[in-house]
Scaffold this motif. Structure first.
Motif, PDB file in Angstrom:
ATOM      1  N   UNK A 106     -35.262  26.726 -27.963  1.00  0.00           N
ATOM      2  CA  UNK A 106     -35.666  27.669 -27.793  1.00  0.00           C
ATOM      3  C   UNK A 106     -37.477  27.500 -27.362  1.00  0.00           C
ATOM      4  N   UNK A 107     -38.032  27.435 -28.537  1.00  0.00           N
ATOM      5  CA  UNK A 107     -39.147  27.131 -28.591  1.00  0.00           C
ATOM      6  C   UNK A 107     -39.651  25.713 -27.254  1.00  0.00           C
ATOM      7  N   UNK A 108     -38.493  24.626 -27.361  1.00  0.00           N
ATOM      8  CA  UNK A 108     -38.859  23.612 -25.796  1.00  0.00           C
ATOM      9  C   UNK A 108     -38.589  24.562 -24.369  1.00  0.00           C
ATOM     10  N   UNK A 109     -37.371  25.225 -24.544  1.00  0.00           N
ATOM     11  CA  UNK A 109     -37.786  26.267 -22.893  1.00  0.00           C
ATOM     12  C   UNK A 109     -38.499  26.962 -22.746  1.00  0.00           C
ATOM     13  N   UNK A 110     -39.281  27.823 -23.847  1.00  0.00           N
ATOM     14  CA  UNK A 110     -40.432  28.732 -23.817  1.00  0.00           C
ATOM     15  C   UNK A 110     -41.750  27.779 -23.079  1.00  0.00           C
ATOM     16  N   UNK A 111     -41.899  26.834 -23.555  1.00  0.00           N
ATOM     17  CA  UNK A 111     -43.046  25.681 -23.280  1.00  0.00           C
ATOM     18  C   UNK A 111     -42.813  25.246 -21.914  1.00  0.00           C
ATOM     19  N   UNK A 112     -41.687  24.793 -21.931  1.00  0.00           N
ATOM     20  CA  UNK A 112     -41.308  24.477 -20.590  1.00  0.00           C
ATOM     21  C   UNK A 112     -41.118  25.619 -19.293  1.00  0.00           C
ATOM     22  N   UNK A 113     -41.095  27.117 -20.029  1.00  0.00           N
ATOM     23  CA  UNK A 113     -41.114  27.697 -18.675  1.00  0.00           C
ATOM     24  C   UNK A 113     -42.836  28.225 -18.853  1.00  0.00           C
ATOM     25  N   UNK A 114     -43.186  28.626 -19.054  1.00  0.00           N
ATOM     26  CA  UNK A 114     -44.839  28.157 -19.872  1.00  0.00           C
ATOM     27  C   UNK A 114     -45.368  27.276 -18.409  1.00  0.00           C
ATOM     28  N   UNK A 115     -45.462  26.056 -19.091  1.00  0.00           N
ATOM     29  CA  UNK A 115     -45.615  25.412 -17.443  1.00  0.00           C
ATOM     30  C   UNK A 115     -45.037  25.272 -16.360  1.00  0.00           C
ATOM     31  N   UNK A 116     -43.858  25.698 -16.123  1.00  0.00           N
ATOM     32  CA  UNK A 116     -43.572  26.282 -14.741  1.00  0.00           C
ATOM     33  C   UNK A 116     -44.039  26.935 -14.338  1.00  0.00           C
TER      34      UNK A 116
END
Length: 148
Positions: A106-116
């Motif tokens: 979930x943390x990795x998905x959050x970071x990827x979403x923020x990056x995008x």
């Protein structure tokens, strides 16, 4: 790269969640304060680095706030990412299976979403060798430096 210095965020020590809450009120508040301290240190540049790389998992919004507060005028964020399956396998291979959790995913998905959402550069290492991933990062740094 000549003039490049690397810093590891967690080298300052990471207290338990209970300690973070006790002293700072939350894990996010601890991360925000430690990010401010790191950015202030890097802005001071007592090491004389041309490029300072801070390696850590920090919310981009917290990093942006710290950069603004510091007055640093040249900074960029990069996300080094991989798929959940690859991350879990890598964590297990390096002897940290306890980190291969749904919370990490979930943390990795959050970071990827923020990056995008913020248009940050992303290096996806899922299908890349270490050498290829490093070459991509070096090229990104060169482009950032040449943009001075």
């Amino acid at each position: 790269l000549p003039g490049t210095r690397c810093y590891y965020f967690d080298s300052i020590g990471v207290p338990s969640p209970e300690a973070m809450i006790g002293e700072f009120g939350s894990g996010e508040a601890w991360q925000a304060e430690m990010t401010r301290r790191w950015v202030a240190r890097l802005a001071e540049n007592s090491d004389g680095a041309r490029v300072a790389i801070l390696d850590g998992q920090v919310r981009p919004s917290i990093m942006r706030a710290a950069l603004t507060e510091s007055g640093m005028t040249k900074a960029a964020m990069l996300l080094v990412d991989c798929s959940a399956g690859v991350r879990d396998a890598r964590l297990r291979a390096r002897g940290q299976p306890e980190l291969a959790t749904s919370e990490m995913t979930n943390w990795a998905a959050y970071l990827r979403g923020q990056a995008d959402a913020l248009g940050l550069f992303v290096i996806d290492t899922s299908d890349s060798s270490v050498e290829t991933s490093i070459a991509a990062m070096v090229e990104w740094i060169r482009l950032m430096v040449e943009g001075d």
